[in-house]
Design an enzyme around this catalytic site. Sequence first.
Site, PDB file in Angstrom:
ATOM      1  N   ASP A 173      79.952  41.950   7.137  1.00  0.00           N
ATOM      2  CA  ASP A 173      78.841  42.527   7.890  1.00  0.00           C
ATOM      3  C   ASP A 173      78.437  41.585   9.024  1.00  0.00           C
ATOM      4  OD1 ASP A 173      76.691  44.753   7.546  1.00  0.00           O
ATOM      5  OD2 ASP A 173      75.515  42.910   7.843  1.00  0.00           O
ATOM      6  N   GLU A 215      83.104  43.572  10.801  1.00  0.00           N
ATOM      7  CA  GLU A 215      82.216  44.623  11.292  1.00  0.00           C
ATOM      8  C   GLU A 215      81.421  44.070  12.460  1.00  0.00           C
ATOM      9  OE1 GLU A 215      78.244  47.079  10.931  1.00  0.00           O
ATOM     10  OE2 GLU A 215      78.497  44.944  10.640  1.00  0.00           O
TER      11      GLU A 215
END
Lengths: 666, 666
Positions: free
Chosen positions: B384, B413
């Site tokens: 993330d 990401e």
Amino acid sequence: MIEHPLPPEGRVRAVVEAVAPCIDGGRFAAKRVLGEPLVVEADCFADGHDAVAARLLWRAADEAVWRETPMAPVGNDRWRASFVPDRLGRHVYTVTAWVDQFLSWRHDFARRVDAEDLRVAALAGAALIEAAAGRAPVPERDRLAAWAAALRGATAPAALRAIALDEALGELAASYPDRRFAATYPVELPLVVDRERARFSTWYELFPRSTASEPGRQGTFRDLEARLPYVAQMGFDVLYLPPIHPIGRERRKGRNNAVAAAAGDVGSPWAIGAAEGGHTAIHPQLGTLEDFRRLVAAAREHGLELALDIAFQCAPDHPYVAAHPEWFRHRPDGSVQYAENPPKQYQDIYPFDFESADWRGLWLELASVIEFWLAQGVAIFRVDNPHTKAFPFWEWAIERVKRRHPEAIFLAEAFTRPKVMHHLAKLGFTQSYTYFAWRNTKAELTAYFTELAHGPGREYFRPNVWPNTPDILTEYLQFGGRPAFMIRLVLAATLAASYGIYGPAFELVERTAREPGSEEYLDSEKYEIRHWDLARADSLAGFIGRVNRARRENPALRSDRSLAFVPVDNDRLICYLKSTPDGANTVLTVVNLDPHHVQAGWVELDLAALGLDASAPYQMHELLSGARYLWSGARNYVSLDPARAPAHVFRLRRRVRTERDFDYFL
Amino acid sequence: MIEHPLPPEGRVRAVVEAVAPCIDGGRFAAKRVLGEPLVVEADCFADGHDAVAARLLWRAADEAVWRETPMAPVGNDRWRASFVPDRLGRHVYTVTAWVDQFLSWRHDFARRVDAEDLRVAALAGAALIEAAAGRAPVPERDRLAAWAAALRGATAPAALRAIALDEALGELAASYPDRRFAATYPVELPLVVDRERARFSTWYELFPRSTASEPGRQGTFRDLEARLPYVAQMGFDVLYLPPIHPIGRERRKGRNNAVAAAAGDVGSPWAIGAAEGGHTAIHPQLGTLEDFRRLVAAAREHGLELALDIAFQCAPDHPYVAAHPEWFRHRPDGSVQYAENPPKQYQDIYPFDFESADWRGLWLELASVIEFWLAQGVAIFRVDNPHTKAFPFWEWAIERVKRRHPEAIFLAEAFTRPKVMHHLAKLGFTQSYTYFAWRNTKAELTAYFTELAHGPGREYFRPNVWPNTPDILTEYLQFGGRPAFMIRLVLAATLAASYGIYGPAFELVERTAREPGSEEYLDSEKYEIRHWDLARADSLAGFIGRVNRARRENPALRSDRSLAFVPVDNDRLICYLKSTPDGANTVLTVVNLDPHHVQAGWVELDLAALGLDASAPYQMHELLSGARYLWSGARNYVSLDPARAPAHVFRLRRRVRTERDFDYFL
């Protein structure tokens, strides 16, 4: 299991990548001339949203301390700055960047709204300013400390904002950044700074032995002295002489490259060395070393710089062959290995063996040849076939010479495969011969000069283009008549900042090949003495003088970087622009590539890019004829008759409106 | 005066330049998967006309000895070879080249004509062969010595030629070259070899807490186990779970991202950490660590590999906050600095301070989190927002993990600036999220996927494309209805070898935004538990299964390198080809980008490039419907009704003519 240790410092959050110019990862140097800025770009960024700052670092290679220039972002995480080196020789540059806590704080502070948030943030800012104060010298230190105190003292949002966002103090604090965790590009990229002639030079090649004023006699350096005004008047600044050394007698070639010389044949100057000496001796029939030094000085008085030929090969009777047999390869029968490309044999030439066990002795001797001629006042060398000598030698020798003589210029005469030519330029050759002689059509010229001016080689490969040489009489010249010579001259002189011709063959439109399909001259001066009638009415000397004057007087023509081709709706017409970076000098050249027929077409200029008003006229000052044309709008008509003037070299003159409503063109 | 010493060895006449692939001068690794060849190219040349030989050197990073592959010239001094690594992990490669005296001799010998010249040259060759014999092991040594003796013994030109030019013996001698003066590229270029899933993967993301079979209950790992057949049947191979850790209670966000949670609100899984534990703990309502390990095993039985979310950030009540205050930045008022982008504040999230004095402790702890989950059987991690953590950490952590676990896969990401996304990929991320979600038109898709497949990033940036994510419900999906979902799914699945969807929102065509202009889902699963009716008639599950089956069964779709766009004369239709390197599997995809109207046009194939006979028909086997069309010639008509089938995925089947004059399509 392989260990994977922590790095020494993990807090280096900024990244510096893709620094340009960068040739082969910094293995080779970019090239610029004195006074020319080097524009450096790099990708600089960090994780997250913090502000990044970047600086260009540069110094002369022998200096200990970096000079620094702040870089500015130009979009997409690319940063740019430039510097202008203030002396000749090698320099280095690199880029450093860091996450700047102070700049991040200031950026965020301007966007905060909540009063309590502002107050807390002000305290954080005060701490950062105090840290900057600690890095600043005394007067600034006090100013910054006072600023921090003021910030600590205020509470009302408006006051906090007014104090915190002070422009001048902000810039002061930013100039003492915390660079503990800066990322510096790991390579110090090299730059070679040459004198302007490395970039802009106009060469004239002639055979000194053909300069006698009357036929039948061998010319000498004294005859050449008398020829200097003629060469200078055509506007050349480099006078290049083929080898001036004693010519071998063993296996000497005859006229038109006959295998056996006849009695009285003078031989090729590139068959260097005989009983009288080798690469540091002068052919006795040309004169003495003192005569040579006199010639160098006389040339200088005419604005001409002498260039010598460096041809590292030997005639069989060169003194090296007996004194240093270890520098040559030997065949199993004990004979010295001559140059060959089977089945062709060049038995009059012995190449050096660069795999010799005594390569060190060979290198030092060859370098001493160059140094000998530098000591005689020669600083420009046209190097014959450098691509047939070991590459590491050139890199070492050129660097060695340029450390003492950063003014030295080396032109690589390598007509070979593209990667080899580029490698020689990377190794240190100042200028390079090109494929220009064999690029004739608009498509060929456009592609090739776009590559030269804008391809990756532009950082290190400086083209020097020649319409002819003693080895190259192209088909285009053989069959295009006098207009072909004018066309190729204008192309060379305006497409490239450096060009040269081999004369007087060129200006006297000499164009008979030795045999059909050959690019060799009939009765080539390489093998015999010629006498030239310089006063011939069809001589191009006056034309050449006008072209070279346009080059001297228009700085746009002294660099290749700005070259841009301009659309013209006739494939036999080629058109291109060159401009100075500030746009003050702009030259538009239009050439009819067809030496036989009138060609006409519409030239389409990008007026906006030129800063021209679409509704007002502008003046096109034709520099070869002196004529001045009034053009207007983007499309203008040009018609060129090769029999009269196959090219226009226009200087663009913009209209200036004076207060008294009187227009002129600047 | 600066000294300029001679190099240690001046006889290195060959040059190796421009080795490719080469990322930032060898600073970063190229990426391939097991069984995939790495094609290496380099410029190799030398001065003069001597023959050059070159070899590709490669080895696993922990091996001591190079493996060697001869390189072959491919024109313009470029050489090429390839190797296929036989295990996972880091490898290195470089290129060596040398002037080969034996090959030069053989080349020249074949061209010699003079009898005496041949005899002398034969003796030189014999000496070279004897030298090669000296470098060869015993049986070859004797063969070569005998060959040299034969050459020394012969005299007649015909005999000399016959002996000297023996092919087999020539190759034998050439395989023991004199490499004393070889030039070896000074950088050992790195390569990371991953398993095939790094290149070809099909991801399905879901929230475990939304997997209960009945509404009103929180789903558990056991519920998720029951959901596995459903996911597997759609043909996915990676099942990615948002964070499964305890969710912070302090400053918990409510439904639809409300600043304050209401009683019973479950919070965002990305607000990691509470009294029950942090990044290595499991949310008690999902199950136990043992339940998790059971889930991993059960998934594997369904051909699914579990992927976890690595989100390195903390809820205010994460145990780290109290135990390691030094890992967080503090404001002057003593509070922990929450995430912010003024004026926006994210007070429920504490970022780590990567400039912490204890960065070493922080790095080791974060790496241990990844290693913890590897120990539980998880080898795929979706990271993330990696672009908001210090870059050096990722490079270190990924390398550390992959040394023990070369099978580990990290998906970055990072939806941020291009250079940052590329830098993360260079640092070691196996796959990268892309801008795909926002590339909708034919021009946008063509430019972007051409860049991805053929730009310099192709060596290290492996795209993983997602039509939707829990954060991204694009305008195109919001307003294009069910056909828009089908269109974006086919594009993702056929343009990219790795893609993923967030379900069941995707297959159930969930498309209501939180508010106009937002890309957030209304009633987003990020903040609440949802119950999905998987049996709905309009579910795309069956369609997705057919698309994923086409991917599995057609190796052309398992790599991005071959992507080539195909002209079609309608801007709402996009068409592209993918092929295996041998051409045995070729897939042509045509997609109607207009979700509202029928679009038709003529697809224009390059038959010669496909090896197709212009006069014979070929079969286009439509893999989603099973239909088989007979096409012929370069231009063929396609019409696509978005309400029925907005895309064709054709496998090209070539006609095979059998002996009995019976045709079929292979």
